[in-house]
Design an enzyme around this catalytic site. Sequence first.
Site, PDB file in Angstrom:
ATOM      1  N   GLY A  16     -11.158   1.177  -1.843  1.00 27.09           N
ATOM      2  CA  GLY A  16     -10.582  -0.078  -2.296  1.00 27.09           C
ATOM      3  C   GLY A  16     -11.397  -0.846  -3.326  1.00 27.09           C
ATOM      4  O   GLY A  16     -11.255  -2.067  -3.450  1.00 27.09           O
ATOM      5  N   SER A  17     -12.221  -0.128  -4.096  1.00 28.79           N
ATOM      6  CA  SER A  17     -13.042  -0.875  -5.065  1.00 28.79           C
ATOM      7  C   SER A  17     -12.185  -1.472  -6.182  1.00 28.79           C
ATOM      8  O   SER A  17     -12.465  -2.571  -6.662  1.00 28.79           O
ATOM      9  CB  SER A  17     -14.151   0.007  -5.632  1.00 28.79           C
ATOM     10  OG  SER A  17     -13.640   1.045  -6.433  1.00 28.79           O
ATOM     11  N   MET A  98      -3.126   7.360  -2.218  1.00 25.52           N
ATOM     12  CA  MET A  98      -3.064   8.814  -2.415  1.00 25.52           C
ATOM     13  C   MET A  98      -1.817   9.432  -1.772  1.00 25.52           C
ATOM     14  O   MET A  98      -1.905  10.383  -0.998  1.00 25.52           O
ATOM     15  CB  MET A  98      -4.345   9.465  -1.863  1.00 25.52           C
ATOM     16  CG  MET A  98      -5.619   8.925  -2.500  1.00 25.52           C
ATOM     17  SD  MET A  98      -5.635   9.048  -4.301  1.00 25.52           S
ATOM     18  CE  MET A  98      -5.981  10.800  -4.479  1.00 25.52           C
ATOM     19  N   ARG A  99      -0.677   8.896  -2.126  1.00 24.65           N
ATOM     20  CA  ARG A  99       0.587   9.449  -1.653  1.00 24.65           C
ATOM     21  C   ARG A  99       1.524   9.596  -2.841  1.00 24.65           C
ATOM     22  O   ARG A  99       1.588   8.702  -3.697  1.00 24.65           O
ATOM     23  CB  ARG A  99       1.260   8.500  -0.654  1.00 24.65           C
ATOM     24  CG  ARG A  99       0.493   8.247   0.607  1.00 24.65           C
ATOM     25  CD  ARG A  99       0.598   9.370   1.601  1.00 24.65           C
ATOM     26  NE  ARG A  99       1.973   9.737   1.900  1.00 24.65           N
ATOM     27  CZ  ARG A  99       2.314  10.845   2.558  1.00 24.65           C
ATOM     28  NH1 ARG A  99       1.375  11.688   2.946  1.00 24.65           N
ATOM     29  NH2 ARG A  99       3.569  11.120   2.805  1.00 24.65           N
ATOM     30  N   ASN A 115       0.027   1.543 -11.565  1.00 27.38           N
ATOM     31  CA  ASN A 115      -0.968   2.464 -10.998  1.00 27.38           C
ATOM     32  C   ASN A 115      -2.145   2.564 -11.956  1.00 27.38           C
ATOM     33  O   ASN A 115      -2.006   2.320 -13.160  1.00 27.38           O
ATOM     34  CB  ASN A 115      -0.325   3.853 -10.837  1.00 27.38           C
ATOM     35  CG  ASN A 115      -1.282   4.870 -10.230  1.00 27.38           C
ATOM     36  OD1 ASN A 115      -1.998   4.573  -9.276  1.00 27.38           O
ATOM     37  ND2 ASN A 115      -1.302   6.071 -10.797  1.00 27.38           N
ATOM     38  N   HIS A 117      -4.915   5.499 -13.122  1.00 31.45           N
ATOM     39  CA  HIS A 117      -5.187   6.933 -13.028  1.00 31.45           C
ATOM     40  C   HIS A 117      -6.487   7.209 -13.777  1.00 31.45           C
ATOM     41  O   HIS A 117      -6.668   6.723 -14.897  1.00 31.45           O
ATOM     42  CB  HIS A 117      -4.030   7.729 -13.648  1.00 31.45           C
ATOM     43  CG  HIS A 117      -4.239   9.205 -13.547  1.00 31.45           C
ATOM     44  ND1 HIS A 117      -4.066   9.897 -12.365  1.00 31.45           N
ATOM     45  CD2 HIS A 117      -4.625  10.115 -14.466  1.00 31.45           C
ATOM     46  CE1 HIS A 117      -4.350  11.174 -12.568  1.00 31.45           C
ATOM     47  NE2 HIS A 117      -4.685  11.338 -13.831  1.00 31.45           N
TER      48      HIS A 117
HETATM   49  C1  GRF Z   1      -9.993   5.536  -8.497  1.00 30.91           C
HETATM   50  O1  GRF Z   1     -10.749   6.407  -9.277  1.00 30.91           O
HETATM   51  C2  GRF Z   1      -8.566   5.564  -8.979  1.00 30.91           C
HETATM   52  O2  GRF Z   1      -8.449   5.709 -10.345  1.00 30.91           O
HETATM   53  C3  GRF Z   1      -8.056   6.774  -8.278  1.00 30.91           C
HETATM   54  O3  GRF Z   1      -8.637   6.730  -7.003  1.00 30.91           O
HETATM   55  C4  GRF Z   1      -9.854   6.010  -7.064  1.00 30.91           C
HETATM   56  C5  GRF Z   1      -9.764   4.892  -6.098  1.00 30.91           C
HETATM   57  O4  GRF Z   1     -10.960   4.248  -5.880  1.00 30.91           O
HETATM   58  N1  GRF Z   1      -6.628   6.830  -8.300  1.00 30.91           N
HETATM   59  P1  GRF Z   1     -10.971   2.887  -5.057  1.00 30.91           P
HETATM   60  O5  GRF Z   1     -10.277   3.147  -3.722  1.00 30.91           O
HETATM   61  O6  GRF Z   1     -10.271   1.844  -5.862  1.00 30.91           O
HETATM   62  O7  GRF Z   1     -12.436   2.577  -4.842  1.00 30.91           O
END
Ligand code: GRF
Length: 198
Positions: A16-17, A98-99, A115, A117
């Site tokens: 969740g960063s 991640m779905r 989103n 990416h």
């Molecule tokens: C990030 O690199 C984002 O681009 C990808 O998953 C990662 C998520 O990191 N889809 P976080 O959970 O926001 O720390």
Amino acid sequence: MSSKTKNIVILISGGGSNMAAIVGAAQQQNWQQKFGAGIAAVISNRAEAGGLELAQSLGVATEVLSHKAFDSREAFDAALMKLIDSYQPALVILAGFMRILTPGFVNHYAGRLVNIHPSLLPAFTGLNTHQRAIDAGCLEAGCTVHQVTDELDHGPILAQAAVPVLPGDTAEALSARVLVQEHLLYPQAVHDWLQGQP
Ligand code: GRF
């Protein structure tokens, strides 16, 4: 929150960063006063997602809806839509969620679903983006904020940031370099999206 508030719902699966960067920007830049917008909830499909505690520590309500409790993608997405819609969201943000989402879900939130990416789309949709950029000999990598359509990692691009790929880079080192940019780019893109709303 009042019915006039532009509610934002953030979906996560992990640390969740990016979510925390957006919540931090909303608080520091006072999006409530500036745009009438607030982060209404953070929803995770994984109870063990580290981002849940992080959200709570930032004073944001959290919910968990495990995809494992449903026997089809459609059933999970229908329940997720119901939960999200209880917040009457103006914007739904995928932040490391991640779905793969069904067309029904994506169409329901058309124009209000974004989103991030970790690649310079349209290059490297899907997973393992950093290793693939290194293997392809790219001199630059980066991240993209885009509107979500029913084609995975496609949809109109809202913002991008690039970083150099350095000699001897590993996927981990490149990922960390890109993540720094994600934390700047995503809050800015959401800010700009809110600014464009009536
Ligand atoms: C990030 O690199 C984002 O681009 C990808 O998953 C990662 C998520 O990191 N889809 P976080 O959970 O926001 O720390």
